[in-house]
Design a protein around this motif. Structure first.
Motif, PDB file in Angstrom:
ATOM      1  N   TYR A  95       0.838  -1.203   0.000  1.00 51.43           N
ATOM      2  CA  TYR A  95       0.000   0.000   0.000  1.00 51.43           C
ATOM      3  C   TYR A  95       0.871   1.251   0.000  1.00 51.43           C
ATOM      4  O   TYR A  95       0.712   2.135  -0.844  1.00 51.43           O
ATOM      5  CB  TYR A  95      -0.939  -0.034   1.205  1.00 51.43           C
ATOM      6  N   ASP A  96       1.813   1.302   0.937  1.00 47.84           N
ATOM      7  CA  ASP A  96       2.702   2.472   1.015  1.00 47.84           C
ATOM      8  C   ASP A  96       3.577   2.572  -0.232  1.00 47.84           C
ATOM      9  O   ASP A  96       3.779   3.663  -0.761  1.00 47.84           O
ATOM     10  CB  ASP A  96       3.584   2.396   2.264  1.00 47.84           C
ATOM     11  N   TYR A  97       4.087   1.434  -0.693  1.00 49.10           N
ATOM     12  CA  TYR A  97       4.957   1.439  -1.882  1.00 49.10           C
ATOM     13  C   TYR A  97       4.201   1.934  -3.116  1.00 49.10           C
ATOM     14  O   TYR A  97       4.676   2.802  -3.848  1.00 49.10           O
ATOM     15  CB  TYR A  97       5.507   0.022  -2.132  1.00 49.10           C
ATOM     16  N   SER A  98       3.001   1.406  -3.350  1.00 54.20           N
ATOM     17  CA  SER A  98       2.278   1.702  -4.590  1.00 54.20           C
ATOM     18  C   SER A  98       1.654   3.095  -4.608  1.00 54.20           C
ATOM     19  O   SER A  98       1.360   3.626  -5.682  1.00 54.20           O
ATOM     20  CB  SER A  98       1.210   0.639  -4.858  1.00 54.20           C
ATOM     21  N   LYS A  99       1.457   3.701  -3.447  1.00 53.55           N
ATOM     22  CA  LYS A  99       0.937   5.078  -3.412  1.00 53.55           C
ATOM     23  C   LYS A  99       1.861   6.012  -4.192  1.00 53.55           C
ATOM     24  O   LYS A  99       1.402   6.945  -4.855  1.00 53.55           O
ATOM     25  CB  LYS A  99       0.812   5.564  -1.965  1.00 53.55           C
ATOM     26  N   LYS A 100       3.165   5.753  -4.113  1.00 53.88           N
ATOM     27  CA  LYS A 100       4.146   6.596  -4.826  1.00 53.88           C
ATOM     28  C   LYS A 100       4.011   6.454  -6.340  1.00 53.88           C
ATOM     29  O   LYS A 100       4.443   7.315  -7.095  1.00 53.88           O
ATOM     30  CB  LYS A 100       5.574   6.235  -4.391  1.00 53.88           C
ATOM     31  N   LEU A 101       3.420   5.341  -6.776  1.00 54.67           N
ATOM     32  CA  LEU A 101       3.238   5.098  -8.206  1.00 54.67           C
ATOM     33  C   LEU A 101       1.914   5.666  -8.713  1.00 54.67           C
ATOM     34  O   LEU A 101       1.621   5.599  -9.897  1.00 54.67           O
ATOM     35  CB  LEU A 101       3.254   3.585  -8.494  1.00 54.67           C
ATOM     36  N   GLY A 102       1.098   6.186  -7.790  1.00 51.76           N
ATOM     37  CA  GLY A 102      -0.238   6.638  -8.153  1.00 51.76           C
ATOM     38  C   GLY A 102      -1.267   5.539  -7.964  1.00 51.76           C
ATOM     39  O   GLY A 102      -2.386   5.614  -8.463  1.00 51.76           O
ATOM     40  N   GLY A 103      -0.893   4.482  -7.249  1.00 51.51           N
ATOM     41  CA  GLY A 103      -1.774   3.332  -7.030  1.00 51.51           C
ATOM     42  C   GLY A 103      -1.183   2.080  -7.663  1.00 51.51           C
ATOM     43  O   GLY A 103      -0.073   2.108  -8.204  1.00 51.51           O
ATOM     44  N   CYS A 104      -1.928   0.988  -7.593  1.00 52.97           N
ATOM     45  CA  CYS A 104      -1.458  -0.271  -8.185  1.00 52.97           C
ATOM     46  C   CYS A 104      -1.644  -0.205  -9.699  1.00 52.97           C
ATOM     47  O   CYS A 104      -2.780  -0.113 -10.177  1.00 52.97           O
ATOM     48  CB  CYS A 104      -2.250  -1.448  -7.616  1.00 52.97           C
ATOM     49  N   PRO A 105      -0.559  -0.280 -10.480  1.00 53.82           N
ATOM     50  CA  PRO A 105      -0.687  -0.146 -11.934  1.00 53.82           C
ATOM     51  C   PRO A 105      -1.491  -1.260 -12.592  1.00 53.82           C
ATOM     52  O   PRO A 105      -2.240  -1.009 -13.533  1.00 53.82           O
ATOM     53  CB  PRO A 105       0.760  -0.124 -12.432  1.00 53.82           C
ATOM     54  N   VAL A 106      -1.355  -2.473 -12.101  1.00 52.15           N
ATOM     55  CA  VAL A 106      -2.091  -3.593 -12.701  1.00 52.15           C
ATOM     56  C   VAL A 106      -3.592  -3.392 -12.498  1.00 52.15           C
ATOM     57  O   VAL A 106      -4.383  -3.510 -13.437  1.00 52.15           O
ATOM     58  CB  VAL A 106      -1.623  -4.950 -12.116  1.00 52.15           C
ATOM     59  N   LEU A 107      -3.978  -3.057 -11.280  1.00 51.34           N
ATOM     60  CA  LEU A 107      -5.394  -2.857 -10.961  1.00 51.34           C
ATOM     61  C   LEU A 107      -5.944  -1.600 -11.637  1.00 51.34           C
ATOM     62  O   LEU A 107      -6.973  -1.640 -12.318  1.00 51.34           O
ATOM     63  CB  LEU A 107      -5.569  -2.770  -9.443  1.00 51.34           C
ATOM     64  N   ASN A 108      -5.245  -0.479 -11.463  1.00 55.50           N
ATOM     65  CA  ASN A 108      -5.729   0.800 -12.011  1.00 55.50           C
ATOM     66  C   ASN A 108      -5.873   0.768 -13.530  1.00 55.50           C
ATOM     67  O   ASN A 108      -6.924   1.100 -14.074  1.00 55.50           O
ATOM     68  CB  ASN A 108      -4.774   1.944 -11.641  1.00 55.50           C
TER      69      ASN A 108
END
Length: 198
Positions: A95-108
């Motif tokens: 959760y903390d890691y993927s927030k920096k990416l703008g969310g989970c790329p696979v899901l989004n």
């Protein structure tokens, strides 16, 4: 030596990838891209043929970086079972890691592209298949060395594990609570012990 064009392309991807990931393909405009990068529309299109090509390149860029982080974490394990536990260990803090990416790329991107961009959706499906193949290979390696039960269907388990993780990511983001990820990773760990280990 890296060319100026290559450096510009990399800068565009680093800047724009989180925007596409967070806002989606349709909701990300060229003006969003030029404002974020500080570059002109001509500069953007001088490096990428169109918005679709940029969106796909952004997704690939994000996934490549994410997979490097995951694979680096998993490589700390010296056996297939330990590597499986390291997958759940990584996702406990996802959760903390993927927030920096703008969310989970696979899901989004998967959800966003499903009804809007078949080419982008195809790229997401390829990533999902690659992730599941890697997990299935780990299980097959474990079976081969006698660490994992021969009763286990490697691909079936890989798909179940990936489904549980993606579902937990969805719930974590929707409810803004990482207990869903942490609890699901604990459940997967118990499944590894009870169903996989000999």
């Amino acid at each position: 030596m890296t060319t100026k064009a290559e450096l510009t392309s990399k800068y565009i991807l680093e800047t724009v990838a989180p925007i596409f990931n967070k806002n989606g393909y349709a909701a990300t405009s060229i003006s969003d891209i030029t404002m974020a990068t500080g570059l002109t529309k001509g500069s953007i299109y001088g490096n990428f043929k169109n918005k679709e090509e940029l969106a796909i390149a952004s997704f690939k860029f994000t996934i490549k970086n994410m997979m490097n982080v995951i694979n680096s974490h998993i490589s700390k394990g010296d056996s297939p079972i330990k590597k499986l536990f390291l997958i759940t260990d990584f996702y406990r803090n996802y959760y903390d890691y993927s927030k920096k990416l703008g969310g989970c790329p696979v899901l989004n991107i998967g959800v966003d592209a499903n009804n809007q961009n078949s080419l982008l959706l195809q790229k997401v499906r390829q990533v999902i298949e690659r992730i599941q193949d890697q997990v299935a290979t780990l299980i097959e390696d474990g079976i081969e060395i006698g660490e994992i039960s021969t009763e286990v269907n490697a691909m079936h388990f890989a798909k179940r594990l990936d489904t549980m993780i993606q579902g937990a990511i969805f719930m974590t983001y929707t409810m803004d609570d990482d207990i869903y990820l942490k609890d699901t990773m604990d459940t997967i760990d118990r499944i590894i012990v009870n169903e996989l280990k000999i």
